[in-house]
Design a protein around this motif. Structure first.
Motif, PDB file in Angstrom:
ATOM      1  N   ARG A 125     -49.100  43.073  -7.219  1.00 22.14           N
ATOM      2  CA  ARG A 125     -49.353  42.693  -5.847  1.00 22.14           C
ATOM      3  C   ARG A 125     -48.067  42.420  -5.104  1.00 22.14           C
ATOM      4  NH1 ARG A 125     -51.105  37.775  -4.485  1.00 22.14           N
ATOM      5  NH2 ARG A 125     -51.356  37.350  -6.691  1.00 22.14           N
ATOM      6  N   ARG A 126     -47.165  41.767  -5.819  1.00 20.16           N
ATOM      7  CA  ARG A 126     -45.903  41.414  -5.173  1.00 20.16           C
ATOM      8  C   ARG A 126     -45.066  42.656  -4.912  1.00 20.16           C
ATOM      9  NH1 ARG A 126     -43.202  36.251  -7.766  1.00 20.16           N
ATOM     10  NH2 ARG A 126     -42.053  36.460  -5.832  1.00 20.16           N
ATOM     11  N   LEU A 127     -45.242  43.631  -5.818  1.00 20.13           N
ATOM     12  CA  LEU A 127     -44.540  44.900  -5.620  1.00 20.13           C
ATOM     13  C   LEU A 127     -45.007  45.580  -4.339  1.00 20.13           C
ATOM     14  CD1 LEU A 127     -44.264  46.505  -9.157  1.00 20.13           C
ATOM     15  CD2 LEU A 127     -42.421  46.063  -7.561  1.00 20.13           C
ATOM     16  N   GLU A 128     -46.334  45.569  -4.156  1.00 24.88           N
ATOM     17  CA  GLU A 128     -46.896  46.163  -2.946  1.00 24.88           C
ATOM     18  C   GLU A 128     -46.312  45.501  -1.710  1.00 24.88           C
ATOM     19  OE1 GLU A 128     -50.127  49.133  -3.658  1.00 24.88           O
ATOM     20  OE2 GLU A 128     -49.461  48.249  -1.766  1.00 24.88           O
ATOM     21  N   GLU A 129     -46.241  44.192  -1.759  1.00 27.62           N
ATOM     22  CA  GLU A 129     -45.698  43.448  -0.609  1.00 27.62           C
ATOM     23  C   GLU A 129     -44.285  43.889  -0.322  1.00 27.62           C
ATOM     24  OE1 GLU A 129     -48.029  39.292  -1.544  1.00 27.62           O
ATOM     25  OE2 GLU A 129     -45.826  39.251  -1.315  1.00 27.62           O
ATOM     26  N   LEU A 130     -43.519  43.995  -1.418  1.00 27.99           N
ATOM     27  CA  LEU A 130     -42.118  44.395  -1.262  1.00 27.99           C
ATOM     28  C   LEU A 130     -42.043  45.777  -0.626  1.00 27.99           C
ATOM     29  CD1 LEU A 130     -39.733  42.718  -1.959  1.00 27.99           C
ATOM     30  CD2 LEU A 130     -39.596  43.823  -4.175  1.00 27.99           C
ATOM     31  N   TYR A 131     -42.912  46.658  -1.106  1.00 28.10           N
ATOM     32  CA  TYR A 131     -42.911  48.012  -0.570  1.00 28.10           C
ATOM     33  C   TYR A 131     -43.217  47.994   0.926  1.00 28.10           C
ATOM     34  CZ  TYR A 131     -44.571  52.702   0.524  1.00 28.10           C
ATOM     35  OH  TYR A 131     -44.778  53.910   1.134  1.00 28.10           O
ATOM     36  N   ASN A 132     -44.239  47.241   1.261  1.00 28.76           N
ATOM     37  CA  ASN A 132     -44.662  47.246   2.661  1.00 28.76           C
ATOM     38  C   ASN A 132     -43.602  46.685   3.585  1.00 28.76           C
ATOM     39  OD1 ASN A 132     -47.134  48.462   2.285  1.00 28.76           O
ATOM     40  ND2 ASN A 132     -48.084  46.530   1.654  1.00 28.76           N
ATOM     41  N   ARG A 133     -42.780  45.816   3.013  1.00 28.90           N
ATOM     42  CA  ARG A 133     -41.715  45.225   3.817  1.00 28.90           C
ATOM     43  C   ARG A 133     -40.785  46.295   4.367  1.00 28.90           C
ATOM     44  NH1 ARG A 133     -38.939  40.260   4.184  1.00 28.90           N
ATOM     45  NH2 ARG A 133     -36.666  40.499   4.078  1.00 28.90           N
ATOM     46  N   TYR A 134     -40.581  47.367   3.537  1.00 31.88           N
ATOM     47  CA  TYR A 134     -39.560  48.346   3.926  1.00 31.88           C
ATOM     48  C   TYR A 134     -40.116  49.674   4.397  1.00 31.88           C
ATOM     49  CZ  TYR A 134     -36.661  44.991   1.516  1.00 31.88           C
ATOM     50  OH  TYR A 134     -36.044  43.849   1.133  1.00 31.88           O
ATOM     51  N   ARG A 135     -41.447  49.847   4.240  1.00 35.81           N
ATOM     52  CA  ARG A 135     -41.949  51.183   4.478  1.00 35.81           C
ATOM     53  C   ARG A 135     -41.876  51.549   5.957  1.00 35.81           C
ATOM     54  NH1 ARG A 135     -48.271  52.046   4.492  1.00 35.81           N
ATOM     55  NH2 ARG A 135     -47.606  53.510   6.077  1.00 35.81           N
ATOM     56  N   ASP A 136     -41.852  52.873   6.142  1.00 35.63           N
ATOM     57  CA  ASP A 136     -41.822  53.419   7.503  1.00 35.63           C
ATOM     58  C   ASP A 136     -43.190  53.168   8.167  1.00 35.63           C
ATOM     59  OD1 ASP A 136     -42.368  55.835   9.422  1.00 35.63           O
ATOM     60  OD2 ASP A 136     -40.181  55.803   9.137  1.00 35.63           O
ATOM     61  N   PRO A 137     -43.183  52.767   9.439  1.00 37.93           N
ATOM     62  CA  PRO A 137     -44.460  52.478  10.104  1.00 37.93           C
ATOM     63  C   PRO A 137     -45.387  53.686  10.229  1.00 37.93           C
ATOM     64  CG  PRO A 137     -42.598  52.316  11.632  1.00 37.93           C
ATOM     65  CD  PRO A 137     -42.021  52.438  10.286  1.00 37.93           C
ATOM     66  N   TYR A 138     -44.807  54.881  10.255  1.00 34.64           N
ATOM     67  CA  TYR A 138     -45.655  56.055  10.515  1.00 34.64           C
ATOM     68  C   TYR A 138     -45.923  56.913   9.299  1.00 34.64           C
ATOM     69  CZ  TYR A 138     -44.318  54.657  15.185  1.00 34.64           C
ATOM     70  OH  TYR A 138     -44.084  53.921  16.304  1.00 34.64           O
ATOM     71  N   ALA A 139     -45.150  56.708   8.232  1.00 25.37           N
ATOM     72  CA  ALA A 139     -45.342  57.550   7.038  1.00 25.37           C
ATOM     73  C   ALA A 139     -45.413  56.682   5.796  1.00 25.37           C
ATOM     74  CB  ALA A 139     -44.195  58.543   6.928  1.00 25.37           C
TER      75      ALA A 139
END
Lengths: 250, 744
Positions: A57-71
């Motif tokens: 779950r924490r990994l997902e959070e980390l990912y979402n922190r940096y992911r591109d808003p459109y892709a």
């Protein structure tokens, strides 16, 4: 084991006795810490930590922190943001090591899969752990085997998608980065030579063979075999060095 | 009388009787006045022995008699024979020895007969040496061993005297040496160790001395004559008095001293050595040299290597001569420069003939010399002259022979012979594929412009090339020649089509050669805007061709066409034979008398390069069909051209040639491209069968495979290997980057 001196063998035995690890692991750890027992323990226990489960779950959070808003991926902006958080320069070679752990397909972007699996293999699921890992990753470059893997990895990573060869400018940039880390006295001459004489893209074979050249042939070229199977570009480089009296053939 | 009745003969008594017989024999041998043995004498002596041997013990005296037999010899030899020999010396001693040996043999023969009964039973029973052996051993031990040293010296002295030209008694030597041989009783041990070995040593030092002085004083031919003579004499010596087994050893020694030891000094003699003899064409001396040196081990190596050096030097001199001639000629005199090239090829052919004759005549067709010739020619034949490779020169040479009005005016047999020789030269050139391409280009011109002098010769040289270089080499060229035949058939059926279709008349006679693309060199199809007058007949042909086949595409190459154009000049009409390009330009002047350069280019749609050449041929060459303003010798883009009404010529029909563009660069480019493919294919073929191979081996196998056609450059092969790695045909082995693996 037979090739080790008495002192080293003793240390291996001690290590094994204390940690219960295998001789192989003991050897690796001791080599990585230049035969300091305590340093070796550090390495060993930090690796143990790698195997500890990371919180998805924490990994997902980390990912979402940096992911591109459109892709559904992390793009250049996200990477810059990450570098800020890590307090690391985006041009820092440790980012290359990170990409290697992720098995990233190409530079300046990470797919979700790449990001998550890379972090998992490093045992990271928080920024704090991430920052802690940085010195470890830097250290990996000092290992000959790992350096070679990272070096060869960077060819595919740095080139354009769909191209077979690496553009010259990019190649030169990568080489300068890599050989700043693992010193090679002829790196400047190599880059100059390429710009003056070659001016074309670099093939994978040339890329990988260059490291062999760096590792095996001394800067005075005394053990260079002109009848050998070196790529022609390297043969031409040697000629260039001799022609311009940068190296004298003894 | 039965044995029982016989009177017993006591030993002393019997022996006393025998002694009398022996004494008689000795007298006979000494040449004293003594009558020969008569049959009764003989019988008595023989029977006495027989009786004494068959008596019952203790009167069987076989053992005693055997000993007395031996003793008789010993006594006689010690008291009489040996002293007689020893009191003499030199030749006299030899004579005495021979005489005494003959006597000894006689004595042995007679005594053996008397004592024969011993030979029959006694010696076998006791495994003792037979009587003749006993006798010989006596002589050998008491005489031979004593005097053999002195005898040997005497003999050798005589031999050396004979060598110096003195007359000696050969039969005496023969007899003396016969003794040495006989001493061995079947083997030659005594002869070999007591005479032959020292004799050989003496021979060696004799000839070593001679060689040292001759080599300094004599020229090479003189020395060789002497050497040959010495060898002949030594051979004679053997048949005169030496044992035949000595021949090879003797000759070997002589050859070693006279030839092997002085080889380099002899062959390298400044004004008379091998090189000089070759230079001065001394056939006899060279043959002698060959004969002499072929006998010593590896003796021909230095000779053949000097032969090779000589040929190489002569060949390189020809190359230099041609280079100098070419550089001294001015650019305009292109024809004479070309002529010089042809002269060069001729000279190379003559050089080859000359040295092949040497190989055949002087050097008995020996493989070593064939090899030397081949290597020498390979050395200099691959050097180009004045920027043209040897492959090109050879192709041009062939072109000149095969085309009409070429420089060579030769009879049919001479042509055949020359073509034969040219093909032989091709074997020495490593860039055979380059030759093939040049040849093909020139063949195309000959065939298409009707310049070929004789189809028979064309086919003949192709079959010679096929024999030498294989079918693949000539397949395209053969295709070209065949195409021309087919084209003729095609043309006749085209003409039939025309007659049976009157609407197709276009007012012009059109001949079309339809060629198979794969066989012919590649040509750019031109963008020529066809003159009005020609458009219709081309269309007609296209229609006709559609009726024959729908599956082929026609590409028109106007640059290769020819045209007969009638020029209606003031004085008279002159028929001009020109290329289609030239015709296209000329026909422009039907619509207007004046044309500027720029307009011509635009209207004809030809390139500047082409227009340049065309206008030059029509206004600045032999026939001035067009007048040029300004009337300079070269064309410039600002010129204006006008139809020259006033032109005329005494002939009704003239040919206006258009010199072809220099194809050299394109040919070389094409060949390089083909070579890259050939190298790729070869590498893949090798790797496919070997699966794993190291770098060095791969390269050497590749070179080997391609050597029939060309010598691939090491760097090019490396690049191709890398290219194949990039294309995933090969990969480097992970452990050893010097090893390659095939990727299926």
């Amino acid at each position: 084991m037979n090739k080790l001196g008495r002192g080293h063998r003793d240390k291996v035995h001690q290590f094994v006795a204390i940690t219960g690890a295998s001789e192989d692991v003991a050897l690796k750890a001791l080599k990585a810490s230049e035969w300091h027992l305590e340093g070796a323990f550090d390495v060993f226990y930090s690796q143990l930590q790698l195997r500890s489960k990371t919180d998805n779950r924490r990994l997902e959070e980390l990912y979402n922190r940096y992911r591109d808003p459109y892709a559904d991926m992390i793009t250049a902006d996200g990477i810059t943001y990450l570098c800020n958080d890590l307090m690391v320069d985006p041009q820092d070679i440790v980012m290359l090591v990170l990409s290697w752990h992720m098995k990233a397909a190409t530079m300046c972007e990470y797919s979700k899969q790449e990001f998550i699996s890379g972090l998992q293999s490093l045992g990271i699921d928080s920024l704090e752990k991430f920052r802690d890992r940085i010195p470890y990753m830097r250290n990996e470059l000092k290992d000959e085997h790992k350096f070679r893997e990272i070096y060869n990895f960077s060819f595919a990573w740095a080139k354009e998608k769909g191209q077979k060869s690496l553009a010259l400018d990019t190649a030169i940039g990568m080489w300068q980065l890599l050989f700043d880390e693992r010193k090679w006295p002829l790196i400047e001459h190599w880059c100059q030579f390429l710009q003056v004489r070659h001016n074309k893209a670099i093939s994978r074979d040339t890329w990988s063979q260059l490291l062999e050249f760096v590792r095996n042939v001394d800067p005075q070229l005394s053990n260079y075999d002109s009848e050998g199977a070196w790529p022609y570009l390297i043969d031409e480089f040697v000629e260039y060095l001799l022609e311009n009296c940068i190296v004298q053939r003894g | 009388m039965s044995a029982m009745d016989r009177v017993v003969i006591e030993l002393d008594q019997g022996w006393g009787f025998m002694e009398k017989g022996i004494t008689k024999l000795k007298k006979i041998l000494e040449g004293l006045d003594e009558p020969q043995f008569n049959p009764e004498d003989y019988m008595m002596l023989y029977t006495t022995i027989y009786n004494m041997c068959t008596q019952k013990p203790p009167h069987d005296y076989s053992q005693n008699l055997y000993e007395k037999y031996q003793e008789s010899f010993n006594v006689y030899i010690s008291s009489t024979v040996l002293p007689a020999i020893k009191e003499k010396h030199d030749v006299y001693m030899l004579n005495e020895l021979v005489k005494r040996w003959k006597n000894h043999k006689l004595m042995q023969r007679w005594l053996s007969r008397f004592f024969h009964y011993l030979d029959r039973y006694f010696i076998a029973r006791r495994s003792l040496p037979p009587l003749n052996e006993v006798a010989l051993t006596c002589f050998r031990t008491l005489v031979y061993t004593e005097i053999k040293g002195e005898v040997r010296m005497a003999v050798i002295t005589l031999i050396d005297q004979e060598r110096e030209g003195e007359h000696i008694e050969r039969s005496l030597l023969k007899d003396v040496l016969g003794i040495f041989v006989e001493m061995g009783m079947g083997n030659l041990d005594y002869y070999e160790s007591d005479f032959e070995a020292p004799m050989l040593l003496d021979t060696a030092s004799y000839y070593s001395r001679k060689a040292s002085s001759w080599i300094v004083e004599d020229s090479c031919p003189e020395y060789m004559l002497k050497a040959e003579e010495c060898l002949r004499r030594e051979k004679e010596r053997v048949s005169n008095y030496l044992h035949s087994s000595s021949e090879p050893k003797l000759l070997e020694k002589v050859q070693h001293e006279l030839l092997t030891v002085v080889t380099n000094q002899l062959l390298e003699k400044e004004n008379s050595g091998c090189q000089a003899l070759l230079r001065d064409d001394k056939v006899d001396d060279l043959s002698r040299m060959f004969r002499l040196f072929s006998k010593i081990p590896r003796g021909l190596d230095p000779v053949s290597s000097m032969f090779k050096q000589h040929i190489t030097a002569e060949g390189l001199a020809l190359v230099k001569m041609a280079e100098d001639a070419a550089s001294s000629k001015k650019v305009e005199k292109k024809d004479t420069a070309a002529l010089q090239d042809q002269v060069f090829v001729r000279q190379v052919i003559e050089l080859h003939d000359k040295f092949m004759a040497y190989v055949n005549d002087c050097f008995a067709n020996h493989t070593l010399f064939h090899k030397a010739l081949k290597e020498a020619f390979e050395n200099f034949c691959n050097k180009g002259v004045a920027g043209s490779s040897s492959a090109e020169l050879l192709a041009t040479f062939c072109d000149n022979i095969l085309k009409k009005g070429g420089n060579e005016k030769l009879s049919d047999e001479a042509i055949e012979e020359t073509l034969e020789k040219v093909v032989k030269l091709l074997a020495y050139i490593s860039d055979k594929d380059l030759f093939a391409e040049f040849y093909r280009k020139k063949l195309a011109r000959r065939l298409l412009f009707g310049q070929s002098a004789s189809e028979d010769h064309e086919r003949s040289i192709l079959s010679k090339l096929k024999q030498q270089c294989g079918g693949q080499f000539t397949s395209k060229m053969e295709g070209m020649v065949t195409d021309m035949t087919l084209a003729k058939d095609n043309q006749s059926s085209f003409e039939e089509y025309l007659t049976s279709n009157p609407h197709t008349s276009a007012g012009l006679d059109l001949t079309v050669n339809v060629l198979t693309t794969g066989f012919w060199p590649t040509y750019k199809s031109s963008d020529l805007r066809l003159p009005e007058e020609m458009v219709k007949c081309v269309e007609v042909f296209k229609e006709y061709y559609q009726t024959k086949t729908k599956h082929r595409k026609l590409t028109w190459i106007y640059s290769l066409g020819m045209c007969n154009v009638n020029g209606k000049f003031d004085a008279k009409t002159v028929e001009m034979i020109v290329t289609t390009y030239q015709a296209a330009v000329l026909l422009l002047f039907n619509s207007s008398d004046r044309w500027s350069y720029a307009d011509i280019v635009q209207h004809s749609n030809l390139s500047d390069e082409d227009v340049f050449r065309i206008l030059h041929s029509l206004s600045c060459a032999k026939y001035k069909i067009l007048n040029k303003e300004p009337a300079t010798k070269t064309i410039s883009p600002t010129d204006v051209f006008e139809f020259n009404h006033k032109f005329t010529d005494k002939m009704r029909r003239i040919k206006i040639p258009l010199p072809p563009l220099d194809e050299k660069k394109k040919v070389i480019e094409d060949v390089d491209k083909d070579r890259r493919y050939a190298i790729d294919a070869s590498i893949v073929r090798i790797m496919k069968s070997r699966k794993v191979l190291n770098h060095q081996q791969l390269i050497s196998e590749c070179v080997e495979q391609l050597s029939r056609n060309f010598k691939p450059d090491f760097k090019v092969i490396k690049k191709r290997i890398e290219d194949l790695i990039t294309r995933d045909y090969l990969e480097r082995d992970k452990e050893n980057p010097n090893v390659f693996k095939y990727l299926a």
